[in-house]
Scaffold this motif. Structure first.
Motif, PDB file in Angstrom:
ATOM      1  N   LEU A 172      44.068  47.540  45.345  1.00 42.16           N
ATOM      2  CA  LEU A 172      42.998  48.163  44.426  1.00 42.16           C
ATOM      3  C   LEU A 172      43.191  47.452  43.115  1.00 42.16           C
ATOM      4  CD1 LEU A 172      41.248  50.754  44.000  1.00 42.16           C
ATOM      5  CD2 LEU A 172      43.375  51.864  43.104  1.00 42.16           C
ATOM      6  N   GLN A 173      42.125  47.230  42.465  1.00 43.50           N
ATOM      7  CA  GLN A 173      41.746  46.456  41.422  1.00 43.50           C
ATOM      8  C   GLN A 173      41.410  47.443  40.214  1.00 43.50           C
ATOM      9  OE1 GLN A 173      40.283  42.468  41.661  1.00 43.50           O
ATOM     10  NE2 GLN A 173      40.135  43.000  43.890  1.00 43.50           N
ATOM     11  N   THR A 174      41.644  47.016  39.092  1.00 46.42           N
ATOM     12  CA  THR A 174      41.016  47.940  37.768  1.00 46.42           C
ATOM     13  C   THR A 174      39.740  47.095  37.305  1.00 46.42           C
ATOM     14  OG1 THR A 174      43.304  48.725  37.411  1.00 46.42           O
ATOM     15  CG2 THR A 174      41.473  48.867  35.847  1.00 46.42           C
ATOM     16  N   ILE A 181      38.124  48.989  42.017  1.00 49.49           N
ATOM     17  CA  ILE A 181      37.364  48.063  42.780  1.00 49.49           C
ATOM     18  C   ILE A 181      38.208  48.033  44.138  1.00 49.49           C
ATOM     19  CG2 ILE A 181      36.377  45.878  43.078  1.00 49.49           C
ATOM     20  CD1 ILE A 181      36.248  45.742  40.104  1.00 49.49           C
ATOM     21  N   LEU A 182      37.811  48.221  45.350  1.00 49.28           N
ATOM     22  CA  LEU A 182      38.470  47.943  46.529  1.00 49.28           C
ATOM     23  C   LEU A 182      37.433  47.002  47.251  1.00 49.28           C
ATOM     24  CD1 LEU A 182      38.991  51.319  48.015  1.00 49.28           C
ATOM     25  CD2 LEU A 182      40.482  49.586  47.485  1.00 49.28           C
ATOM     26  N   GLN A 183      37.966  45.603  47.535  1.00 50.42           N
ATOM     27  CA  GLN A 183      37.127  44.459  47.766  1.00 50.42           C
ATOM     28  C   GLN A 183      37.878  43.826  49.141  1.00 50.42           C
ATOM     29  OE1 GLN A 183      37.058  41.146  45.249  1.00 50.42           O
ATOM     30  NE2 GLN A 183      34.960  40.456  45.710  1.00 50.42           N
ATOM     31  N   ILE A 219      33.997  52.173  42.081  1.00 54.04           N
ATOM     32  CA  ILE A 219      33.965  53.766  41.930  1.00 54.04           C
ATOM     33  C   ILE A 219      34.322  53.850  40.355  1.00 54.04           C
ATOM     34  CG2 ILE A 219      34.433  54.217  44.317  1.00 54.04           C
ATOM     35  CD1 ILE A 219      37.300  55.085  43.170  1.00 54.04           C
ATOM     36  N   ALA A 220      33.568  54.945  39.760  1.00 50.34           N
ATOM     37  CA  ALA A 220      33.866  55.301  38.352  1.00 50.34           C
ATOM     38  C   ALA A 220      34.898  56.214  38.714  1.00 50.34           C
ATOM     39  CB  ALA A 220      32.556  55.978  37.743  1.00 50.34           C
ATOM     40  N   THR A 221      35.881  56.012  37.583  1.00 54.57           N
ATOM     41  CA  THR A 221      37.366  56.993  37.809  1.00 54.57           C
ATOM     42  C   THR A 221      36.993  58.022  36.781  1.00 54.57           C
ATOM     43  OG1 THR A 221      38.474  55.535  36.242  1.00 54.57           O
ATOM     44  CG2 THR A 221      38.644  55.105  38.413  1.00 54.57           C
TER      45      THR A 221
END
Length: 222
Positions: A172-174, A181-183, A219-221
């Protein structure tokens, strides 16, 4: 329900893992105790969004997929709020929820449902347009379902359209503007979708497992 049966629904991430249920017992207190113990030992997710409001799932289209479309004489396009640019197609996230655990602590380590109502992908040939819309991703089952129409008439609802392979998923990235972000998840044509497309376009060239592309879920957190 269409002949293309509904399976358990998903950015598409992780693999399906069903935890065996304890055998039924006349001692209900013991069963309850076992459930409570299992729940208490599960770690808390490191990230959680209970009400998704954006932003998008994008798929960088693989050259093998676009080449196959060209060979079949199919032209890709978008439906509704989807966008197609620079070899990538994106679908706005409209709802759902997601939880993320540290990989290896919980299986599957991404769980929830990610909705994309009002958008989709179209495949057109002379006289025939197939629209795949209203995608729903279930990361826990590694499936993406949606609705299918042919020339405007419904052909299937809640059909399994794509299989998701999250083994290449990056941590998981910020992202900017309070996003996560999940890539890295591979998106592949499902058996049901291959059968539907082959039947519609009168071919046998669409193979289950054909790599469509690599997904990036943002995704918006907040």
């Amino acid at each position: 329900m269409s002949n293309y049966r509904k399976a358990l629904v998903a950015a598409a991430i992780g693999t399906l893992a069903l935890t065996p249920l304890a055998a039924c017992s006349s001692n209900d207190s013991n069963a309850s105790s076992n459930v409570s113990t299992a729940a208490s030992t599960q770690p808390a997710p490191v990230a959680q969004v209970d009400n998704l409001t954006g932003v998008s799932t994008a798929v960088a289209l693989d050259s093998g997929f676009t080449g196959a479309l060209t060979t079949l004489g199919l032209t890709p396009g978008v439906v509704g709020t989807a966008a197609l640019a620079d070899g990538s197609v994106s679908f706005p996230i409209t709802g759902g929820n997601v939880k993320y655990w540290e990989p290896g602590t919980v299986d599957p380590y991404v769980q929830g449902e990610i909705m994309h109502d009002g958008s989709g992908l179209s495949l057109a040939a002379p006289g025939t347009v197939v629209e795949l819309t209203d995608f729903a991703i279930d990361p826990g089952t590694s499936l993406l379902t949606g609705d299918v129409s042919v020339n405007g008439a419904s052909a299937a609802t809640d059909a399994v359209l794509f299989d998701l392979n999250g083994r290449t998923l990056k941590p998981l990235q910020t992202g900017p503007n309070d996003t996560a972000i999940l890539q890295g998840t591979e998106v592949k044509i499902s058996e049901d979708a291959a059968g539907l497309l082959n039947e519609t376009f009168k071919t046998d060239a669409v193979k289950p497992g054909l790599l469509v592309g690599i997904a990036t879920i943002t995704i918006a957190t907040k």
